[in-house]
Design a protein around this motif. Structure first.
Motif, PDB file in Angstrom:
ATOM      1  N   GLN A 176       0.276  -0.765   0.027  1.00  0.00           N
ATOM      2  CA  GLN A 176       0.894  -0.421   1.303  1.00  0.00           C
ATOM      3  C   GLN A 176       0.559  -1.451   2.375  1.00  0.00           C
ATOM      4  N   SER A 177      -0.683  -1.879   2.418  1.00  0.00           N
ATOM      5  CA  SER A 177      -1.082  -2.863   3.429  1.00  0.00           C
ATOM      6  C   SER A 177      -0.422  -4.207   3.169  1.00  0.00           C
ATOM      7  N   MET A 178      -0.206  -4.571   1.906  1.00  0.00           N
ATOM      8  CA  MET A 178       0.514  -5.803   1.588  1.00  0.00           C
ATOM      9  C   MET A 178       1.952  -5.728   2.081  1.00  0.00           C
ATOM     10  N   ALA A 179       2.598  -4.582   1.850  1.00  0.00           N
ATOM     11  CA  ALA A 179       3.997  -4.428   2.253  1.00  0.00           C
ATOM     12  C   ALA A 179       4.167  -4.497   3.763  1.00  0.00           C
ATOM     13  N   LEU A 180       3.175  -4.042   4.505  1.00  0.00           N
ATOM     14  CA  LEU A 180       3.257  -4.055   5.965  1.00  0.00           C
ATOM     15  C   LEU A 180       2.634  -5.299   6.569  1.00  0.00           C
ATOM     16  N   GLY A 181       2.385  -6.322   5.740  1.00  0.00           N
ATOM     17  CA  GLY A 181       1.934  -7.612   6.240  1.00  0.00           C
ATOM     18  C   GLY A 181       0.492  -7.646   6.677  1.00  0.00           C
ATOM     19  N   CYS A 182      -0.363  -6.835   6.065  1.00  0.00           N
ATOM     20  CA  CYS A 182      -1.765  -6.768   6.473  1.00  0.00           C
ATOM     21  C   CYS A 182      -2.734  -7.078   5.343  1.00  0.00           C
ATOM     22  N   PHE A 183      -2.255  -7.666   4.257  1.00  0.00           N
ATOM     23  CA  PHE A 183      -3.140  -8.015   3.155  1.00  0.00           C
ATOM     24  C   PHE A 183      -2.510  -9.176   2.394  1.00  0.00           C
ATOM     25  N   PRO A 184      -3.305 -10.139   1.942  1.00  0.00           N
ATOM     26  CA  PRO A 184      -2.733 -11.258   1.161  1.00  0.00           C
ATOM     27  C   PRO A 184      -2.000 -10.755  -0.066  1.00  0.00           C
ATOM     28  N   ARG A 185      -0.964 -11.483  -0.453  1.00  0.00           N
ATOM     29  CA  ARG A 185      -0.140 -11.067  -1.589  1.00  0.00           C
ATOM     30  C   ARG A 185      -0.919 -11.209  -2.898  1.00  0.00           C
ATOM     31  N   LEU A 186      -0.945 -10.138  -3.678  1.00  0.00           N
ATOM     32  CA  LEU A 186      -1.630 -10.100  -4.960  1.00  0.00           C
ATOM     33  C   LEU A 186      -0.656  -9.649  -6.042  1.00  0.00           C
ATOM     34  N   LYS A 187      -0.986  -9.936  -7.273  1.00  0.00           N
ATOM     35  CA  LYS A 187      -0.151  -9.519  -8.393  1.00  0.00           C
ATOM     36  C   LYS A 187      -0.275  -8.020  -8.596  1.00  0.00           C
ATOM     37  N   ILE A 188       0.858  -7.343  -8.688  1.00  0.00           N
ATOM     38  CA  ILE A 188       0.897  -5.896  -8.892  1.00  0.00           C
ATOM     39  C   ILE A 188       1.622  -5.600 -10.196  1.00  0.00           C
ATOM     40  N   ILE A 189       0.980  -4.814 -11.048  1.00  0.00           N
ATOM     41  CA  ILE A 189       1.569  -4.410 -12.324  1.00  0.00           C
ATOM     42  C   ILE A 189       1.848  -2.915 -12.276  1.00  0.00           C
ATOM     43  N   HIS A 190       3.064  -2.529 -12.599  1.00  0.00           N
ATOM     44  CA  HIS A 190       3.438  -1.121 -12.624  1.00  0.00           C
ATOM     45  C   HIS A 190       3.204  -0.592 -14.035  1.00  0.00           C
ATOM     46  N   THR A 191       2.306   0.359 -14.149  1.00  0.00           N
ATOM     47  CA  THR A 191       1.843   0.832 -15.458  1.00  0.00           C
ATOM     48  C   THR A 191       2.662   1.979 -16.015  1.00  0.00           C
ATOM     49  N   SER A 192       3.652   2.456 -15.270  1.00  0.00           N
ATOM     50  CA  SER A 192       4.464   3.570 -15.745  1.00  0.00           C
ATOM     51  C   SER A 192       5.916   3.331 -15.378  1.00  0.00           C
ATOM     52  N   ARG A 193       6.803   3.615 -16.313  1.00  0.00           N
ATOM     53  CA  ARG A 193       8.227   3.504 -16.035  1.00  0.00           C
ATOM     54  C   ARG A 193       8.775   4.734 -15.336  1.00  0.00           C
ATOM     55  N   ARG A 194       8.036   5.838 -15.416  1.00  0.00           N
ATOM     56  CA  ARG A 194       8.491   7.092 -14.814  1.00  0.00           C
ATOM     57  C   ARG A 194       7.946   7.274 -13.408  1.00  0.00           C
ATOM     58  N   GLN A 195       6.648   6.981 -13.235  1.00  0.00           N
ATOM     59  CA  GLN A 195       6.002   7.161 -11.934  1.00  0.00           C
ATOM     60  C   GLN A 195       5.840   5.801 -11.261  1.00  0.00           C
ATOM     61  N   MET A 196       6.644   5.538 -10.231  1.00  0.00           N
ATOM     62  CA  MET A 196       6.587   4.218  -9.621  1.00  0.00           C
ATOM     63  C   MET A 196       5.310   4.029  -8.801  1.00  0.00           C
ATOM     64  N   GLY A 197       4.593   5.108  -8.490  1.00  0.00           N
ATOM     65  CA  GLY A 197       3.369   4.971  -7.726  1.00  0.00           C
ATOM     66  C   GLY A 197       2.168   4.553  -8.557  1.00  0.00           C
ATOM     67  N   GLN A 198       2.304   4.549  -9.888  1.00  0.00           N
ATOM     68  CA  GLN A 198       1.192   4.173 -10.754  1.00  0.00           C
ATOM     69  C   GLN A 198       1.174   2.659 -10.914  1.00  0.00           C
ATOM     70  N   ILE A 199       0.217   2.028 -10.249  1.00  0.00           N
ATOM     71  CA  ILE A 199       0.165   0.578 -10.220  1.00  0.00           C
ATOM     72  C   ILE A 199      -1.225   0.106 -10.616  1.00  0.00           C
ATOM     73  N   TYR A 200      -1.308  -1.168 -10.925  1.00  0.00           N
ATOM     74  CA  TYR A 200      -2.564  -1.810 -11.306  1.00  0.00           C
ATOM     75  C   TYR A 200      -2.593  -3.193 -10.677  1.00  0.00           C
ATOM     76  N   ILE A 201      -3.663  -3.485  -9.928  1.00  0.00           N
ATOM     77  CA  ILE A 201      -3.817  -4.784  -9.269  1.00  0.00           C
ATOM     78  C   ILE A 201      -5.015  -5.472  -9.906  1.00  0.00           C
ATOM     79  N   PRO A 202      -4.791  -6.445 -10.793  1.00  0.00           N
ATOM     80  CA  PRO A 202      -5.902  -7.036 -11.559  1.00  0.00           C
ATOM     81  C   PRO A 202      -7.018  -7.601 -10.692  1.00  0.00           C
TER      82      PRO A 202
END
Length: 774
Positions: A370-396
């Motif tokens: 959320q902070s990345m999307a609103l311009g308050c955090f450096p851009r990092l790689k985001i992996i979506h771990t579920s095809r059904r639940q878009m809120g399930q993410i993993y940031i290595p």
């Protein structure tokens, strides 16, 4: 002359034939078609007023066709936002699922609470035990139950919770975002709709004006949000450490020779395993941050009917055992379990600690995204771990960083007591930030009665300040750790936001003037070759200066140029059909457009470049057809205006009261012949519409432009990217140079590349270098 991309919020009221107010609706003028036009011509006085306002909009000045407002309203009306209607059984199923995910740190708190409370204070009598029990019970009833479950959960952003979700909700009602890229068209996104009640409207407007007028208040609000987010990230470090270590500490008294060093080693191995499996997944503050996975009703049912009673029984049982065995305070949880059930309980406690840790880590990932999307955090790689639940993410990167910090915390402190001191400051800090933001939501958005709005921070804020004063006394005993974490993350986030705002302002100042574009003519001073060039930039208005670098450095330029702006708006999700907004730049023969691709902070941006290109091309073709329809309608209206003036000049009688502008409020079909009995409306209506309004399929200019677009698409897409370097001006003060030239530059060099990279082949990418002086 500079291009002024002001967006006008103009609308027209169309009234049905019944003339009743209940049949009216607000639409943009661009949405009108011939049928609705004929309908408005034939209505009574109310219809005449609506049609007159439409005519005033069209004849006031020649307005450039602009989809940024009109198309946004049209799409939003066609694809309304649907609420999450759930059956009772589905809600109960969700409530059951929340037991393992949302209540992680609270569910494992019986592992360490009493042992930490009496770690440095001996039990003198039963009164000490009952006092600690009362404190625990009232705290759970007052803060998690009364505050979070029944108040804070309602302050969600279209079902999304968390500190940044509250901030985005406030940003929608008041323009407090420091990045000046907000557009009026954003308010027409279906999930952006604002429905304000009226009782306390004046007070809410005063608060809104204060927030928008004073930059210092905006900065203070942002710092408060960043502080809360930093504390949540600190929770993501401390929760796994204290939960896992508390679970494994039960082996201390069960296995002979199993001491503190062995507990630390086992805890470290478990933490490594925990963070290693995080990529395959899915506290009171975690309850709010994980709201997007479930629903408010599900969380309320689960906490009220299951979690709250179970916690009370667990703590009362431990208190009863302590009254009989006061020497068991150090490992009260395991000592109170019968010997025959020790190993099953140990396994369950360990699994519960793992689940609690995963829940808090996932909540940390959500807050960072959320902070990345609103311009308050450096851009990092985001992996979506579920095809059904878009809120399930993993940031290595965050995952391994949290793991290293957890291991360091366990290895350094080697005691749950000191970790609990640090954990308490982080939790109380997040609660105070939530109380402040929810109070602002009450005043600005909910427009709650002033007395109730004041009672909320007065009651809950007072309790939290008492707890804060208590935990601050433990700074030397581990309480310094969350403050150090918060200071570190706050510096990173505020520096990134500060540098991004300065870079955007520099781009705005360096925009290419429209006079220069007109002087270059449609050839742009070079050769135009077939193809579509997608020039990525952050501007929502004007032509970026990087385009001049491409014109100077390339021997030719594409026949169609689209300036693409990837923009995050303060909503959770932007529907796919509302993703793109287009506007034409320069005259038609330039074939230049601006495209704003809008995303919410929960949106999944994992489409490949081919899907993105296809969606963009389809949206651009729809825009061209809509533009042609609007221009044809505007031309027909101008012809109708001319016919009306000619007809009125032939009529005898004095001019109507109100002067010459009165005819703009009288429909063209208003004539004495319409008032005669037996007059056929259907026979006269077609004669009022100009015969020159041709079908879109017969418009030669549209067909030419569409054929040129298809030819450019066949030649392929080229991504025109900018490698920018941000430097402070020479006359800047020393601290600004230090922050921008070193700290912000370091973050830009080491963060993920810009949002334009979607597995695009290198042969389709052209880069130019730019230096932004801020």
């Amino acid at each position: 002359m500079e291009e002024h991309d002001t967006i006008e919020e103009s609308s027209v009221r169309l009234v049905g034939s019944s003339g009743s107010g209940s049949d009216s609706r607000w639409v943009d003028g661009a949405e009108l078609d011939l049928e609705s036009l004929s309908l408005s011509l034939l209505t009574g006085n109310e219809g005449r007023e609506g049609y007159g306002s439409m005519r005033r909009r069209l004849v006031k000045k020649p307005k450039r066709v602009d989809s940024f407002d009109g198309e946004a309203m049209e799409i939003a009306g066609a694809h309304g936002h649907h609420s999450k209607d759930q059956t009772m059984w589905h809600t109960i199923a969700l409530a059951f699922q929340t037991l393992g995910v949302v209540y992680g740190d609270m569910g494992t708190s019986p592992l360490y609470v009493f042992s930490d409370v009496f770690s440095k204070v001996s039990i003198e009598s039963d009164i000490d035990i009952l006092g600690a029990l009362s404190l625990v019970m009232y705290t759970i009833a007052l803060l998690p139950l009364a505050k979070y479950v029944f108040v804070v959960l309602k302050a969600n952003d279209n079902g999304e919770g968390g500190t940044f979700a509250l901030y985005s909700l406030i940003c929608r009602y008041a323009n407090v975002n420091l990045l000046p890229n907000r557009q009026a068209a954003d308010e027409h996104i279906s999930s952006f709709r604002l429905k304000l009640p009226t009782p306390e409207l004046e007070r809410a407007l005063n608060i809104k004006e204060t927030l928008e007028r004073r930059s210092s208040v905006k900065t203070l609000l942002l710092l408060l949000v960043l502080m809360g987010t930093s504390m949540i990230i600190g929770d993501g470090i401390l929760t796994p450490a204290i939960s896992v270590m508390s679970a494994t500490s039960g082996l201390k008294g069960e296995i002979e020779g199993f001491g503190t060093s062995a507990v630390v080693i086992i805890s470290i191995f478990m933490l490594v395993a925990l963070f290693s499996i995080q990529q395959f997944g899915t506290g009171a503050e975690a309850m709010f941050a994980d709201l997007g996975h479930f629903s408010v009703r599900a969380i309320q049912i689960a906490f009220t009917c299951v979690v709250f009673p179970c916690l009370l029984l667990a703590y009362m049982g431990q208190a009863a055992y302590l009254m009989k065995h006061p020497d068991s305070a150090e490992r009260i949880f395991y000592d109170s379990v019968p010997d025959t059930l020790f190993w099953p309980v140990f396994v369950i406690a360990t699994l519960a600690a793992m689940i609690a840790s995963q829940a808090m880590i996932s909540a940390t990932f959500s807050c960072v995204k959320q902070s990345m999307a609103l311009g308050c955090f450096p851009r990092l790689k985001i992996i979506h771990t579920s095809r059904r639940q878009m809120g399930q993410i993993y940031i290595p990167v965050m995952n391994w960083f949290l793991m290293i910090m957890c291991i360091m915390v366990v290895a350094i402190f080697q005691s749950t007591t000191d970790i609990a001191n640090a954990y308490g400051i982080a939790e109380v800090g997040v609660m105070i930030v939530s109380t402040t933001l929810v109070t602002l939501v009450m005043l600005l958005i909910w427009q709650t009665n002033l007395f109730l709005a004041v009672c909320f921070p007065l009651v809950f804020g007072s309790v939290e300040l008492i707890y804060l004063s208590a935990v601050l006394s433990k700074i030397k005993e581990g309480g310094w750790l969350p403050l150090a974490f918060a200071a570190c993350f706050l510096s990173v986030m505020y520096t990134w936001n500060y540098g991004s705002v300065l870079k955007y302002q520099s781009e705005v100042r360096g925009k290419i003037s429209m006079d220069l574009m007109h002087d270059l003519s449609s050839t742009l001073g070079t050769v135009r070759v077939p193809g579509i060039g997608l020039l990525y930039n952050e501007l929502v208005q004007g032509i970026p200066s990087s385009f001049g670098q491409f014109l100077l450095g390339l021997p030719a330029i594409h026949s169609t140029i689209v300036f693409v702006c990837i923009k995050y708006v303060p909503v959770p999700v932007v529907p796919k059909e509302e993703r793109f907004l287009f506007r034409r730049l320069c005259p038609k023969d330039y074939h230049m457009f601006r495209c704003v691709a809008r995303y919410g902070y929960k949106d999944v941006r994992k489409e490949d470049h081919q899907a993105f290109e296809q969606l963009l091309a389809e949206s651009l073709e729809k825009f061209l057809r809509k533009e042609a329809l609007d221009l044809a309608l505007e031309g027909s209206m101008n012809e109708l205006d001319f016919d009306s003036v000619s007809l009125r000049s032939r009529n005898s009688g004095p001019p109507p009261a109100g002067g010459g502008n009165e005819d703009l409020r009288i429909p063209l079909m208003h004539d004495q012949r319409l008032e005669e009995a037996g007059t056929s409306m259907s026979e006269e209506t077609p004669s009022a519409l100009p015969s020159g309004l041709m079908s879109l399929d017969e418009d030669p200019s549209l067909e030419y432009e569409l054929s040129a677009l298809r030819e450019a698409m066949d030649s392929g897409f080229t991504y025109m990217l900018t490698h920018g370097e941000v430097r402070a001006k020479k006359n800047s003060y020393f601290f600004k140079k230090l922050v921008i030239n070193y700290f912000y530059a370091f973050l830009r060099r080491n963060c993920r590349a810009g949002a334009a990279n979607m597995r695009v082949p290198h042969m389709n990418i052209i880069r130019v270098g730019m230096t932004y002086m801020v």
